[in-house]
Design a protein around this motif. Structure first.
Motif, PDB file in Angstrom:
ATOM      1  N   THR A 131      -8.095  -9.085  -5.212  1.00  0.00           N
ATOM      2  CA  THR A 131      -8.700  -8.022  -6.011  1.00  0.00           C
ATOM      3  C   THR A 131      -8.257  -6.679  -5.453  1.00  0.00           C
ATOM      4  N   LEU A 132      -7.756  -5.803  -6.334  1.00  0.00           N
ATOM      5  CA  LEU A 132      -7.336  -4.465  -5.944  1.00  0.00           C
ATOM      6  C   LEU A 132      -8.471  -3.479  -6.148  1.00  0.00           C
ATOM      7  N   THR A 133      -8.387  -2.344  -5.481  1.00  0.00           N
ATOM      8  CA  THR A 133      -9.455  -1.342  -5.602  1.00  0.00           C
ATOM      9  C   THR A 133      -9.526  -0.745  -7.004  1.00  0.00           C
ATOM     10  N   ASP A 134      -8.448  -0.879  -7.785  1.00  0.00           N
ATOM     11  CA  ASP A 134      -8.496  -0.368  -9.164  1.00  0.00           C
ATOM     12  C   ASP A 134      -9.112  -1.383 -10.127  1.00  0.00           C
ATOM     13  N   GLY A 135      -9.574  -2.523  -9.591  1.00  0.00           N
ATOM     14  CA  GLY A 135     -10.277  -3.504 -10.403  1.00  0.00           C
ATOM     15  C   GLY A 135      -9.444  -4.674 -10.890  1.00  0.00           C
ATOM     16  N   ARG A 136      -8.141  -4.595 -10.758  1.00  0.00           N
ATOM     17  CA  ARG A 136      -7.301  -5.696 -11.209  1.00  0.00           C
ATOM     18  C   ARG A 136      -7.451  -6.901 -10.278  1.00  0.00           C
TER      19      ARG A 136
ATOM     20  N   SER B  38       0.818  -1.222   0.000  1.00  0.00           N
ATOM     21  CA  SER B  38       0.000   0.000   0.000  1.00  0.00           C
ATOM     22  C   SER B  38       0.845   1.262   0.000  1.00  0.00           C
TER      23      SER B  38
ATOM     24  N   ALA C   6      -8.672  -4.701  -2.196  1.00  0.00           N
ATOM     25  CA  ALA C   6     -10.114  -4.616  -1.976  1.00  0.00           C
ATOM     26  C   ALA C   6     -10.636  -5.880  -1.320  1.00  0.00           C
TER      27      ALA C   6
ATOM     28  N   VAL D 219      -0.686   0.252  -4.058  1.00  0.00           N
ATOM     29  CA  VAL D 219      -2.008  -0.249  -4.415  1.00  0.00           C
ATOM     30  C   VAL D 219      -2.754  -0.583  -3.126  1.00  0.00           C
ATOM     31  N   THR D 220      -4.066  -0.707  -3.243  1.00  0.00           N
ATOM     32  CA  THR D 220      -4.891  -1.040  -2.087  1.00  0.00           C
ATOM     33  C   THR D 220      -5.669  -2.317  -2.380  1.00  0.00           C
TER      34      THR D 220
END
Length: 405
Positions: free
Chosen positions: A144-149, A33, A132, A129-130
């Protein structure tokens, strides 16, 4: 699968694990993060670490020996005293042997590791990155990351620190308590050379560690200070000016360093202990500070994490070569069993030493000095403590011997 392993946390332990796996053709995705470029600045972290000789051999096997050679100061001897009493316990590496350890600033370790990870084709670094969500089932771990990846791997390794969100989300309990002390950390130059000797002076209020560093740019001897102060005095300790702090340190080390000048702002850290009830869960492994945290009294915290890495890398490499599922309970149980006893022993010894030397009064002081004298005169016991300092107890993974798996 997008990689063999997902590593949460790109700090010293997480990055070292990624490189260790990569050297054995095991791929990883490292997520953090934090903006890791901010963690390599001098202002971010003024701490230094004693890299034990076994840990140093692992770093060299991973191609990181230049960090130790360029920025490290070998510890050739360790001297332990009850306060500034002239009677001491002396550990000596011996002529021609590896040093007991190497002192190096954390930022130099971070710089070397970050550059190596970025240059490694078998490691994908994602930061900042964050996360999710993290879903672990019988077939894979899905991040799953907060950017959708979305990324999938057979195993997730948590290297996200003492307050590990991954550990907490998995519901793994920890035994923990807070010491009534804080660690004041700074750097000093001084007029008397340190001769590559690390000193640990134990006072009832807390130990004072004098840790030899490479000389400053102008050639003056330099020493890292780890001074344990009463937690009630944390705020006051932070406000000490350079001259006041130098005078306090000089008074406690009884002229060992000569004239002292503080050359770095002091950082004050609260101290605590924690140990996870278990190191594993479904497709999850805890390493480093996410699994355990101890008092800095013997400088073993980072080395415990490095030993975790060496054991995990060996078990996972062998599992990958034989086609086993890296996240299977049997594979994770091997790593846990290998590391649990050593970590528990180090936790118990460091906590016990801290409590023993914290007892005030003439009688406890006399008992401590008798104990130090006894260890000095008993070669097997002295050898045990030296091996602990070197990180060479128990069954050593190949990396701690300086070999690849």
């Amino acid at each position: 699968m997008d990689a063999d392993v997902i590593i949460i946390g790109g700090g010293l332990v997480g990055s070292t694990l990624a490189l260790a796996l990569a050297r054995h053709d095991v791929t990883s995705i490292v997520v953090d993060s934090a903006d890791l470029d901010t963690t390599i600045t001098a202002a971010f972290d003024g701490r230094a670490s004693a890299v034990a000789s076994a840990s140093g051999r692992m770093l060299r096997a991973l191609g990181l020996g230049d960090i130790l050679d360029t920025h490290g100061c070998a510890i050739r001897a360790i001297r332990v005293t009850d306060a500034a009493h002239p009677q001491f316990l002396h550990f000596d590496a011996g002529e021609g042997n590896d040093p007991l350890g190497t002192m190096v600033e954390n930022r130099h370790l971070r710089i070397g590791l970050l550059n190596a990870v970025r240059d490694c084709g078998q490691v994908t670094l994602l930061a900042p990155v964050t996360v999710a969500s993290l879903v672990r089932d019988d077939h894979a771990a899905t991040l799953t990351l907060t950017d959708g990846r979305v990324f999938r791997a057979a195993l997730v390794v948590a290297c996200d620190g003492r307050r590990s969100a991954t550990r907490e989300a998995a519901g793994i309990p920890i035994a923990q308590f807070h010491y009534p002390h804080a660690a004041l950390i700074t750097m000093v130059t001084h007029s008397v050379p340190h001769f590559n000797v690390a000193c640990e002076l134990f006072y009832p209020q807390g130990p004072l560690a004098l840790l030899p560093m490479v000389d400053s740019d102008d050639g003056r001897p330099r020493t890292a200070i780890v001074w344990t102060v009463d937690g009630k005095h944390m705020a006051a300790a932070k406000k000490l000016g350079p001259k006041q702090l130098a005078a306090e340190i000089a008074a406690r080390c009884d002229g060992t360093l000569g004239d002292i000048e503080v050359i770095a702002p002091q950082a004050v850290w609260p101290l605590g202990y924690h140990h996870a009830a278990r190191y594993t869960d479904n497709r999850l492994l805890l390493l480093g500070d996410s699994a355990h945290g101890i008092h800095p009294i013997a400088g073993q915290g980072l080395n415990m994490g490095f030993r975790d890495v060496a054991a995990a890398a060996e078990v996972l490499t062998n599992a990958a070569r034989t086609g086993l599922d890296l996240g299977s309970p049997d594979v994770l149980a091997q790593i846990s069993a290998w590391r649990r006893f050593d970590n528990s022993l180090v936790c118990a010894v460091t906590d016990g030493l801290n409590r023993l030397f914290a007892l005030p009064g003439a009688v406890p002081s006399r008992v401590r000095r008798i104990g130090l004298s006894a260890v000095e005169r008993l070669p097997p016991l002295k050898r045990f403590f030296m091996n602990q300092a070197r990180g060479e107890t128990g069954k050593l993974p190949a990396l701690l011997k300086g070999e690849l798996v």
